[in-house]
Design a protein around this motif. Structure first.
Motif, PDB file in Angstrom:
ATOM      1  N   THR A 137      48.669 -36.242 -35.040  1.00 35.16           N
ATOM      2  CA  THR A 137      48.249 -35.575 -33.724  1.00 35.16           C
ATOM      3  C   THR A 137      48.789 -36.532 -32.520  1.00 35.16           C
ATOM      4  N   GLU A 138      48.971 -37.854 -32.849  1.00 31.54           N
ATOM      5  CA  GLU A 138      49.318 -38.637 -31.619  1.00 31.54           C
ATOM      6  C   GLU A 138      50.536 -39.433 -32.224  1.00 31.54           C
ATOM      7  N   LEU A 139      51.912 -39.410 -31.355  1.00 31.97           N
ATOM      8  CA  LEU A 139      52.831 -40.116 -31.711  1.00 31.97           C
ATOM      9  C   LEU A 139      53.679 -40.809 -30.682  1.00 31.97           C
ATOM     10  N   ASN A 140      54.177 -41.983 -30.892  1.00 32.95           N
ATOM     11  CA  ASN A 140      54.485 -42.969 -30.048  1.00 32.95           C
ATOM     12  C   ASN A 140      55.919 -43.423 -30.326  1.00 32.95           C
ATOM     13  N   VAL A 141      57.078 -42.757 -29.562  1.00 31.67           N
ATOM     14  CA  VAL A 141      58.536 -43.093 -30.079  1.00 31.67           C
ATOM     15  C   VAL A 141      59.136 -43.591 -28.877  1.00 31.67           C
ATOM     16  N   SER A 142      58.560 -44.366 -27.881  1.00 31.32           N
ATOM     17  CA  SER A 142      58.958 -44.985 -26.787  1.00 31.32           C
ATOM     18  C   SER A 142      59.889 -46.120 -27.260  1.00 31.32           C
ATOM     19  N   ASN A 143      60.958 -46.342 -26.262  1.00 31.19           N
ATOM     20  CA  ASN A 143      61.838 -47.454 -26.224  1.00 31.19           C
ATOM     21  C   ASN A 143      62.300 -47.699 -27.713  1.00 31.19           C
ATOM     22  N   LEU A 144      63.087 -46.707 -28.271  1.00 33.96           N
ATOM     23  CA  LEU A 144      63.679 -46.748 -29.460  1.00 33.96           C
ATOM     24  C   LEU A 144      65.290 -46.482 -29.207  1.00 33.96           C
ATOM     25  N   GLY A 145      65.722 -46.173 -28.060  1.00 28.91           N
ATOM     26  CA  GLY A 145      66.943 -46.346 -27.841  1.00 28.91           C
ATOM     27  C   GLY A 145      67.749 -44.726 -28.110  1.00 28.91           C
ATOM     28  N   VAL A 146      66.780 -43.780 -28.499  1.00 24.48           N
ATOM     29  CA  VAL A 146      67.460 -42.511 -28.975  1.00 24.48           C
ATOM     30  C   VAL A 146      67.775 -41.671 -27.528  1.00 24.48           C
ATOM     31  N   THR A 147      68.771 -40.714 -27.777  1.00 21.67           N
ATOM     32  CA  THR A 147      69.396 -40.123 -26.598  1.00 21.67           C
ATOM     33  C   THR A 147      68.980 -38.344 -26.767  1.00 21.67           C
ATOM     34  N   SER A 148      68.257 -38.072 -27.871  1.00 19.55           N
ATOM     35  CA  SER A 148      67.905 -36.871 -27.971  1.00 19.55           C
ATOM     36  C   SER A 148      66.528 -36.792 -28.980  1.00 19.55           C
ATOM     37  N   MET A 149      65.820 -35.886 -28.614  1.00 20.49           N
ATOM     38  CA  MET A 149      64.491 -35.641 -29.473  1.00 20.49           C
ATOM     39  C   MET A 149      65.003 -35.163 -30.885  1.00 20.49           C
ATOM     40  N   ASP A 150      66.239 -34.499 -30.746  1.00 22.33           N
ATOM     41  CA  ASP A 150      66.774 -33.811 -32.015  1.00 22.33           C
ATOM     42  C   ASP A 150      66.972 -34.796 -33.223  1.00 22.33           C
ATOM     43  N   SER A 151      67.096 -36.095 -32.763  1.00 25.09           N
ATOM     44  CA  SER A 151      67.161 -36.930 -33.691  1.00 25.09           C
ATOM     45  C   SER A 151      65.997 -37.401 -34.670  1.00 25.09           C
ATOM     46  N   PHE A 152      64.765 -36.712 -34.364  1.00 28.20           N
ATOM     47  CA  PHE A 152      63.630 -36.739 -34.936  1.00 28.20           C
ATOM     48  C   PHE A 152      63.655 -35.806 -35.931  1.00 28.20           C
ATOM     49  N   GLN A 153      64.358 -34.789 -35.954  1.00 28.23           N
ATOM     50  CA  GLN A 153      64.749 -33.529 -36.999  1.00 28.23           C
ATOM     51  C   GLN A 153      63.721 -32.668 -36.371  1.00 28.23           C
ATOM     52  N   ASP A 154      63.109 -31.983 -37.347  1.00 25.87           N
ATOM     53  CA  ASP A 154      62.174 -30.582 -37.051  1.00 25.87           C
ATOM     54  C   ASP A 154      60.870 -30.963 -36.778  1.00 25.87           C
ATOM     55  N   LEU A 155      60.905 -31.639 -35.400  1.00 30.15           N
ATOM     56  CA  LEU A 155      59.270 -31.489 -34.751  1.00 30.15           C
ATOM     57  C   LEU A 155      58.418 -30.476 -34.772  1.00 30.15           C
TER      58      LEU A 155
END
Length: 548
Positions: A137-155
């Protein structure tokens, strides 16, 4: 490791086999073995130590909460057996793409903080397997150096996700699927030129043909978020998002808080209507006008097909024998409908209908922050009206050229409610003969109270937070459960009389909820004395009843 004596000391002398919560925060621990006796443990805090690996946790089968942030972990290995885990905090470690492996599919995990591990980048994010955590329900992926949310695959598989933090990344810097196109060419081959940029952008490439004058964009940096239809809070500040990325938010109809501060947004024309939005932060972008925010939300209705058109024709022929009165009534109804709706037909044969009584794209918006943009004059703010923003209570315009316009205050008084706060000052209290940037300091009616509330720690809209210093990621104090609560804003001063007055206490369904007054020391002492007197009277009554 963790000795029995240390556990006994930290839990106040209790038997380690009977404790449910254990805090080993900031004890310079290098290993986590030694917890074998704590079989009933529900909450474990190992934060601010020197752990390089998680050891000895396989016996904690009933663990619900694990905090191992601010250590030296290279990965979160060792939690595979924690099937009951609901809260996992592993932020501020040394996670890297080289050591990344998929997180175990913890079916009960609801809160995950993995932020502030900038070495992960896109390659490491693809290995996380976040989409397998179906209960999040809560996800924090700040400051990981990613350029696209597609990097987390099928959200989109995260059907319960309500809070998402993805700040201080490089979202928008390049398309996720351009990475493979920009790899080094093989030996003996000619290097390929970079893909052509899309219209008006420099980072999002075109893929496919241009149709009807509009480019078909490659997967944008926010495309993966569009499937998270239950999102209520979305934090995307401190990225490199551009105008076209905002179109991916169209399906987030439950979104209540949206923060897009510190990006590269120049136009809001792609920002879709969000009917549940209560807080919108667009600070420190390159926005030149707010006109797109006030455009009536279009309602797309499909044009009739050929079969439907034939049925309509047959029905019309069969009704030719109707009386003149019925024909006249039908004509009158059509004219009335045409007067209420403005309808246009696109090249695709889709009728775009925008009813005149549907004037607000953001009917519940209470807080709007557009400070630090390029709004040069009052014309750029003409969209700020009571019809376009019927619930607007707080507006932030600092560091815009328009705030130097002497006539801006008069314009805002004519278009907004007098109780609306402009840079934390009531609009009714702003003088008409001065520019906004010279009088939006401390409200005269509230004095030190307003100053202290605006400078209190954690305030995202306080004057101390409006400087150029870069804020941290959504943080939390050590020992708290989640740390995803957003910082509050300064209290609005009460107003006296008038239909536009805003009460000090918002309704229970509002963003701030009900205000609970604090009890001072004298009131606590008086209540204690009164309670002791009641207990003495009850004791005497019982003794008297027994003696009698």
């Amino acid at each position: 490791g963790v000795s029995v004596a240390l556990i006994t000391e930290r839990c106040g002398g209790e038997d380690p086999a009977t404790i449910y919560s254990l805090s080993l925060h900031n004890l310079q621990l290098r290993r986590s073995i030694g917890l074998e006796r704590c079989v009933l443990l529900r909450s474990l805090d190992l934060s601010f130590n020197q752990l390089t690996a998680l050891e000895g946790l396989e016996v904690l089968s009933q663990l619900r909460e694990l905090k191992v942030y601010c250590n030296a972990l290279s990965w979160a290995a060792g939690i595979e057996t924690l099937g009951e885990l609901q809260v996992l905090m592993v932020h501020r470690n040394n996670f890297s793409a080289e050591a990344a492996v998929p997180l175990p599919p913890l079916q009960q995990l609801a809160t995950l903080r993995i932020d502030s591990n900038p070495k992960l980048c896109d390659a490491g994010a693809k290995q996380l397997g976040v989409s397998a955590l179906s209960a999040l329900t809560e996800l924090n992926v700040s400051n990981l150096g990613v350029t696209s949310m597609d990097s987390f695959q099928d959200l989109s598989r995260l059907t319960k996700l309500t809070h998402l933090f993805a700040e201080q990344n490089a979202l928008g810097a390049m398309c996720a699927d351009v990475e493979s196109q920009q790899e080094s060419p093989a030996a003996g081959t000619e290097p390929q030129p970079p893909p052509a940029p899309a219209f008006g952008t420099s980072r999002v490439p075109i893929r496919g043909n241009v149709r009807r004058g509009r480019p078909k964009l490659a997967s944008g940096p926010l495309r993966a978020i569009s499937g998270c239809v239950c999102l209520e809070e979305l934090h995307l500040g401190w990225n490199q998002l551009e105008d076209a990325s905002l179109a991916s938010l169209r399906s987030l109809t439950k979104l209540s808080v949206l923060r897009l501060n510190r990006n590269a947004i120049a136009s809001l024309s792609a920002l879709p209507p969000l009917p549940a939005l209560t807080e919108l932060s667009l600070a420190n972008n390159a926005i030149t006008t707010l006109a797109p925010l006030a455009a009536p939300p279009p309602v797309a209705t499909a044009a009739p097909t050929s079969t439907a058109a034939a049925n309509i024709t047959n029905t019309t022929n069969n009704n030719n024998n109707k009386s003149k009165n019925a024909l006249s009534a039908t004509t009158t109804n059509k004219k009335s409908s045409s007067a209420n709706d403005s309808t246009a037909k696109s090249n695709d044969g889709i009728a775009i209908r925008a009813p005149r009584d549907m004037q607000s794209r953001y009917p519940k918006l209470e807080i709007l922050d557009v400070s630090g943009n390029r709004l040069v004059d009052g014309a750029a703010l003409e969209a700020l009206t009571k019809a376009a923003f019927p619930a607007l209570a707080e507006l932030y315009l600092r560091d815009n050229p328009a705030t130097r316009d002497v006539g801006l205050v008069r314009q805002l008084r004519g278009s907004l409610r007098s109780a609306t706060l402009i840079d934390e000052v009531s609009l009714a209290e702003l003088p008409l003969d001065r520019a906004l940037d010279s009088c939006a300091a401390v409200p005269a009616s509230t004095g030190a109270k307003a100053l202290s509330s605006s400078l209190r720690p954690g305030s995202s809209y306080g004057r101390a937070a409006q400087g150029s210093a870069r804020p941290g990621t959504p943080g939390m104090r050590p020992g708290t459960a989640t740390g995803f609560s957003r910082p509050g804003t300064a209290q609005r001063p009460g107003t006296s009389g008038g239909g536009d007055a805003i009460p000090l206490v918002r309704p229970p369904g509002s963003r701030q909820g009900t205000t609970v007054p604090f009890v001072n020391v004298e009131e606590i002492e008086a209540r204690r004395v009164a309670l002791r007197a009641k207990m003495d009277n009850a004791r005497r009554h019982v003794h008297g009843a027994i003696a009698g």
